[in-house]
Design a protein around this motif. Structure first.
Motif, mmCIF file in Angstrom:
data_model
loop_
_atom_site.group_PDB
_atom_site.id
_atom_site.type_symbol
_atom_site.label_atom_id
_atom_site.label_comp_id
_atom_site.label_asym_id
_atom_site.label_seq_id
_atom_site.Cartn_x
_atom_site.Cartn_y
_atom_site.Cartn_z
ATOM 1 N N LEU A 1 0.822 -1.206 0.000
ATOM 2 C CA LEU A 1 0.000 0.000 0.000
ATOM 3 C C LEU A 1 0.859 1.261 0.000
ATOM 4 O O LEU A 1 0.469 2.277 -0.592
ATOM 5 C CB LEU A 1 -0.934 -0.013 1.213
ATOM 6 N N VAL A 2 2.009 1.233 0.646
ATOM 7 C CA VAL A 2 2.931 2.356 0.578
ATOM 8 C C VAL A 2 3.427 2.540 -0.857
ATOM 9 O O VAL A 2 3.548 3.666 -1.356
ATOM 10 C CB VAL A 2 4.119 2.151 1.536
ATOM 11 N N SER A 3 3.700 1.430 -1.523
ATOM 12 C CA SER A 3 4.116 1.498 -2.925
ATOM 13 C C SER A 3 3.012 2.090 -3.790
ATOM 14 O O SER A 3 3.273 2.923 -4.673
ATOM 15 C CB SER A 3 4.488 0.095 -3.427
ATOM 16 N N ALA A 4 1.759 1.680 -3.535
ATOM 17 C CA ALA A 4 0.629 2.236 -4.286
ATOM 18 C C ALA A 4 0.479 3.729 -4.002
ATOM 19 O O ALA A 4 0.186 4.524 -4.897
ATOM 20 C CB ALA A 4 -0.651 1.492 -3.918
ATOM 21 N N HIS A 5 0.712 4.119 -2.756
ATOM 22 C CA HIS A 5 0.654 5.534 -2.391
ATOM 23 C C HIS A 5 1.731 6.324 -3.127
ATOM 24 O O HIS A 5 1.489 7.444 -3.597
ATOM 25 C CB HIS A 5 0.830 5.679 -0.879
ATOM 26 N N ARG B 1 -5.421 8.080 -6.001
ATOM 27 C CA ARG B 1 -6.128 6.931 -6.549
ATOM 28 C C ARG B 1 -6.154 5.781 -5.551
ATOM 29 O O ARG B 1 -7.165 5.083 -5.409
ATOM 30 C CB ARG B 1 -5.447 6.480 -7.844
ATOM 31 N N ALA B 2 -5.058 5.582 -4.832
ATOM 32 C CA ALA B 2 -4.979 4.474 -3.881
ATOM 33 C C ALA B 2 -5.972 4.658 -2.733
ATOM 34 O O ALA B 2 -6.758 3.761 -2.417
ATOM 35 C CB ALA B 2 -3.564 4.351 -3.342
ATOM 36 N N ILE B 3 -5.952 5.836 -2.103
ATOM 37 C CA ILE B 3 -6.865 6.047 -0.979
ATOM 38 C C ILE B 3 -8.303 6.170 -1.470
ATOM 39 O O ILE B 3 -9.245 5.740 -0.793
ATOM 40 C CB ILE B 3 -6.450 7.288 -0.161
#
Length: 435
Positions: free
Chosen positions: A165-169, A175-177
């Motif tokens: 999730l940090v990578s997605a952030h 978009r991630a959140i």
């Protein structure tokens, strides 16, 4: 669970100093205190002709809704968990660690103290059985003990997913959140449309993961970079929307009721909390450096999970002792929510805090001791994390009994064995900022 293979997080846009953030640590300590106080005030003990009764003292009362606005701190807990976790992951990577090492460390920090408290509860339940305590009372005690364990399971899941999730952030923060928040809203809408309450438990993932994701914005400086007007407007807007949902009957004004299962009302609470924290962070930082405040913060920070895990057994011990004293001395207990009951609450809360603190002093070594050194693979880590989650869910779904506790202990012990840390990463107990 391929999440643990995610690339490491980039350094924050506005990196914080290498030392711990005392403001965040202090707020986290207050959250732990709030949880203990909330659960303590909800414990109700009465004695009838049929024997002792253990009830939720807040059921059907008018005071729980306003009190929940003060003590419902779980949204902020997960925001801070995201803040601390993302920074700890970045620092670990800078020392040569990987996502596998990070998750393995989290598994040990969360599950090792849990294994010992579950074992202690199992022994206590066995002793009560041998002593001839009615099975119904033992089952009630086991149920009450197991209720707060939802946090352990959900937090373990959130931290296991954190590297991905940090990578997605890092790639697409909004978009991630947004995807997580939208999923939480969809769950609430479908739940309301179908009337299937069980669907709401999907938000055990989406709601808390969204709040953890919000913590990433606090950690990388994105929120602090906004003007005070924007941050204040966001917090006030969240409160206004929350008030509208209450007036419209969408959500209960009792924020405790919105936690089982979680609703998107908690997302609005999290936004309001984060706004306040960001706006007053400098003042909190200065206050947190006062000697007495720093002492309180340091005590709780080193023992956060131990305090959380042991406060409910201490409350159950108090409830049982009160009932036994009433029965043996022939002294009646005040009716729940009566004036006499409220008069005794300050002493009750003080004893609850004292006993929990003593338990934390006695058992915190299981939380802070260095993990064993071995080689952890992604495959072993996935199996270990799942094993630990299954053990916790078992206690939640079936209730805590001697049999379920023994099975859970075996599953947790297996999880710790499978999630042994890599030998090349120097991870010391307490350095990663658990919550």
């Amino acid at each position: 669970m391929a999440i643990v293979q995610a690339p490491p997080a980039a350094a924050p846009a506005h990196p914080r100093p290498a030392s711990r953030d005392t403001a965040i640590d202090f707020v986290r300590a207050l959250c732990v205190l709030g949880v203990v106080l909330l659960h303590a005030i909800m414990v109700g003990v009465t004695v009838s002709e049929g024997g002792p009764l253990f009830e939720n003292a807040s059921d059907g009362t008018a005071w729980i809704a306003p009190l929940s606005w003060l003590l419902q701190v779980m949204p902020l807990f997960f925001v801070i968990g995201g803040f601390s976790g993302s920074i700890a992951y970045r620092r670990l990577h800078e020392r040569g660690g990987s996502a596998v090492d990070f998750v393995a460390g989290r598994v040990h920090r969360l599950l090792r103290p849990a294994m010992y408290v579950v074992a202690a509860v199992a022994l206590a339940l066995a002793a009560l059985t041998v002593a001839g305590v009615p099975a119904e009372l033992i089952a009630t005690a086991g149920f009450r003990y197991g209720q707060p364990l939802w946090f352990l399971g959900v937090f373990l899941l959130c931290q296991a997913l954190l590297p991905w999730l940090v990578s997605a952030h890092r790639r697409a923060p909004l978009r991630a959140i947004g995807a997580l928040a939208l999923a939480a809203v969809v769950v609430d809408v479908v739940r309301a449309a179908t009337g299937v309450e069980g669907l709401g438990f999907l938000n055990l993932g989406f709601v808390w993961l969204t709040l953890q994701q919000l913590g990433f914005f606090l950690a990388d400086g994105s929120i602090d970079a906004l003007s005070r007007k924007v941050r204040g407007t966001a917090g006030l807007g969240a409160l206004l929307v929350l008030a509208v949902t209450f007036l419209a009957g969408v959500y209960s004004p009792d924020l405790i009721a919105n936690i089982n299962p979680p609703t998107t009302a908690l997302l609005l609470v999290g936004v309001a909390h984060t706004s306040l924290l960001s706006l007053h962070r400098a003042r909190i930082e200065r206050f947190s450096r006062r000697p007495l405040v720093a002492g309180f913060t340091g005590f709780v920070t080193r023992r956060a999970m131990t305090i959380y895990l042991w406060h409910m057994p201490m409350l159950l011990l108090m409830a049982g002792t009160t009932a036994v004293f009433s029965l043996t001395a022939g002294i009646s207990l005040p009716a729940l929510d009566s004036a006499e009951w409220w008069a005794g609450r300050p002493l009750w809360l003080a004893v609850a805090l004292a006993l929990t603190a003593l338990a934390a002093l006695a058992f915190s070594r299981f939380e802070t001791q260095s993990p064993p050194v071995a080689t952890a693979s992604t495959h072993r880590l996935v199996l270990g994390t799942l094993s630990g989650l299954i053990g916790i869910v078992l206690l939640l779904v079936l209730g805590t009994s001697v049999a379920t506790a023994v099975i859970a202990i075996a599953l947790i012990a297996g999880a710790l064995r499978l999630a042994s840390l890599s030998a090349h990463v120097p991870v010391r107990g307490g350095t990663l900022g658990l919550l």
